[in-house]
Design an enzyme around this catalytic site. Structure first.
Site, PDB file in Angstrom:
ATOM      1  N   ASP A 149      -2.729   6.149  -1.245  1.00 17.71           N
ATOM      2  CA  ASP A 149      -2.206   4.806  -1.437  1.00 17.71           C
ATOM      3  C   ASP A 149      -2.088   4.423  -2.905  1.00 17.71           C
ATOM      4  O   ASP A 149      -1.044   3.935  -3.344  1.00 17.71           O
ATOM      5  CB  ASP A 149      -3.110   3.810  -0.702  1.00 17.71           C
ATOM      6  CG  ASP A 149      -2.595   2.391  -0.808  1.00 17.71           C
ATOM      7  OD1 ASP A 149      -1.917   1.942   0.121  1.00 17.71           O
ATOM      8  OD2 ASP A 149      -2.878   1.724  -1.836  1.00 17.71           O
ATOM      9  N   THR A 181      -0.140  -0.114   0.938  1.00 22.11           N
ATOM     10  CA  THR A 181       0.889   0.836   1.366  1.00 22.11           C
ATOM     11  C   THR A 181       0.473   1.535   2.648  1.00 22.11           C
ATOM     12  O   THR A 181       1.296   1.746   3.545  1.00 22.11           O
ATOM     13  CB  THR A 181       1.163   1.868   0.263  1.00 22.11           C
ATOM     14  OG1 THR A 181       1.409   1.203  -0.979  1.00 22.11           O
ATOM     15  CG2 THR A 181       2.364   2.728   0.616  1.00 22.11           C
ATOM     16  N   ASP A 182      -0.789   1.898   2.755  1.00 23.74           N
ATOM     17  CA  ASP A 182      -1.285   2.496   3.992  1.00 23.74           C
ATOM     18  C   ASP A 182      -1.132   1.538   5.169  1.00 23.74           C
ATOM     19  O   ASP A 182      -0.706   1.920   6.258  1.00 23.74           O
ATOM     20  CB  ASP A 182      -2.765   2.876   3.843  1.00 23.74           C
ATOM     21  CG  ASP A 182      -2.961   4.240   3.203  1.00 23.74           C
ATOM     22  OD1 ASP A 182      -2.035   5.060   3.258  1.00 23.74           O
ATOM     23  OD2 ASP A 182      -4.051   4.476   2.657  1.00 23.74           O
ATOM     24  N   VAL A 183      -1.512   0.279   4.953  1.00 26.95           N
ATOM     25  CA  VAL A 183      -1.435  -0.705   6.032  1.00 26.95           C
ATOM     26  C   VAL A 183       0.014  -0.914   6.466  1.00 26.95           C
ATOM     27  O   VAL A 183       0.337  -0.918   7.664  1.00 26.95           O
ATOM     28  CB  VAL A 183      -2.064  -2.042   5.583  1.00 26.95           C
ATOM     29  CG1 VAL A 183      -1.795  -3.136   6.612  1.00 26.95           C
ATOM     30  CG2 VAL A 183      -3.566  -1.873   5.376  1.00 26.95           C
ATOM     31  N   GLY A 186       1.213   1.951   8.484  1.00 27.00           N
ATOM     32  CA  GLY A 186       0.728   1.861   9.855  1.00 27.00           C
ATOM     33  C   GLY A 186       1.553   0.895  10.688  1.00 27.00           C
ATOM     34  O   GLY A 186       1.845   1.155  11.864  1.00 27.00           O
TER      35      GLY A 186
END
Length: 408
Positions: A149, A181-183, A186
């Site tokens: 991220d 960015t990860d969230v 997802g």
């Protein structure tokens, strides 16, 4: 599972770990899907060790269950299996034939050696929806690179527009305070999976989803990316200011800070009235948002002189009464104590082997199929025997033999 869960007819085989993949599968689990989280024996998901803080049991002893892991793995069942072994690979393949969705975030091609990549799984489960999450996608010159991220926030442009302006003290690029960015990846993953499910319902055809953190980061620059594409000028860091709206930032008060988020000229006029500077609303430099953007520094300096005169509470009360969007800058203790957060039930506490596991509620509010909090985030391998027995039909002898060889 309850018939009141929107996705209770679906099973998800989750081979992902850390955040982007687990965030997607937690969303599907919250909506009712049966999510089987596949983890490495002995260690499990890397985030189990990402602490402190760790959950404490009812006696106050540390359990080893990290807060990070708890944040993204509720409503799932944990199965430990060594996928580097033939027996472990068979377990995963057999589960895939009994699943609707597979989510994985290995490096490109990382599962091919185990016969668990999309091409291998689709041969035995042609209706499967297989979501691959990587740093840079399945194609392109960076496809082999690992993606994290922080790295993606830098390479994808987010850090170039985040942080104090160059002329201010403490200037420099800054990452967002959560792995955004990860969230977001997802969230995109769960949307893509649901779209693929809708297509499969009409055609019976599964498909592969290629999702890259880099692509997501660029896509979610939103107006900042559009500003560049339209003007040809890369946006710069503005701290808490907005590139297209003024005043829309933090302001000092007599006892701290607050945010004022003026979205139109009418709200600006109301702000000036409450701040006893009504003449500013008639000043040609500030009468329209276009002009306020051009004369940002002058206007903000004038407003800051005013906002320092009252407390945050006094300003928020007065501005809210006048219909000017504003609010305090809360820390997390203040967030969870806020009457709105309490009224909306944003904290949930779930029964856990350690006692109780706290978490943050899903923001999804469905009128007929509401989110249900069925399970706390699982302990490592908590459901291994249950899954092997109930889903694959293994008997006690088979399970004991796998455990003896540390395959599960």
């Amino acid at each position: 599972m309850s018939e009141q869960n929107a996705l209770s007819h679906l099973r998800v085989l989750d081979l992902s770990r850390v955040l982007a993949g687990p965030w997607a599968s937690q969303m599907l689990a919250d909506l009712g899907a049966d999510v089987i989280k596949v983890e490495r024996p002995g260690t499990g998901d890397d985030t189990r060790a990402w602490g402190p803080p760790f959950l404490h049991d009812i006696e106050g002893k540390e359990t080893g269950e990290s807060a990070y892991f708890l944040s993204t793995n509720r409503n799932k069942r944990s199965l430990t299996v060594d996928i580097t072994t033939e027996e472990g690979q068979k377990i995963v393949r057999d589960l895939a034939t009994r699943s609707d969705i597979v989510i994985e975030n290995f490096k490109r091609g990382g599962l091919a050696a185990y016969g668990l990549d999309y091409e291998s799984i689709r041969q035995i489960a042609p209706r499967i929806i297989y979501c691959s999450i990587t740093g840079f996608g399945q194609t392109g010159p960076y496809a082999e690179r690992a993606g994290y991220d922080f790295l993606i926030q830098a390479m994808g442009g987010l850090m170039s527009v985040t942080g104090r302006a160059d002329h201010e003290a403490g200037a420099g690029p800054m990452k967002v305070g959560v792995a955004l960015t990860d969230v977001l990846t997802g969230l995109y993953a769960s949307n893509a999976i649901l779209a693929a499910l809708a297509y499969r319902e009409r055609t019976g055809i599964g498909q592969h989803i290629d999702l890259a953190l880099f692509d997501v980061q660029v896509a979610t620059l939103v107006n900042q990316a559009s500003n560049y594409l339209v003007s040809g000028k890369p946006p710069v860091r503005l701290g808490n200011s907005h590139p297209n709206i003024v005043p829309y930032q933090d302001f000092p008060t007599a006892d701290g800070y607050m945010v004022i988020a003026v979205g139109n000229d009418t709200q600006f006029r109301r702000l000036c009235t409450v701040a006893d500077c009504a003449a500013l609303a008639d000043d040609p430099r500030f009468a329209s948002n276009r002009e306020r953007v051009h004369h940002r520094d002058t206007l903000v300096a004038l407003l800051r002189e005013r906002t320092r005169e009252r407390t945050t509470h006094d300003w928020v009360s007065a501005l809210e009464a006048a219909g000017v969007p504003c609010g305090p800058i809360n820390d997390l203790a203040e967030v969870f104590a806020d009457p709105q957060a309490v009224a909306r039930g944003l904290r949930v506490d779930l029964p856990h082997p350690a006692g109780t596991a706290p978490g943050v509620a899903s923001p999804i509010r469905l009128s007929h199929t509401p989110v249900q909090y069925r399970r706390a985030p699982p302990t490592l391998g908590q459901h291994t025997e249950e899954l092997l027995t109930d889903v694959l039909g293994y008997d006690e002898k088979q399970i004991a033999a796998l455990a003896a060889r540390r395959i599960i």
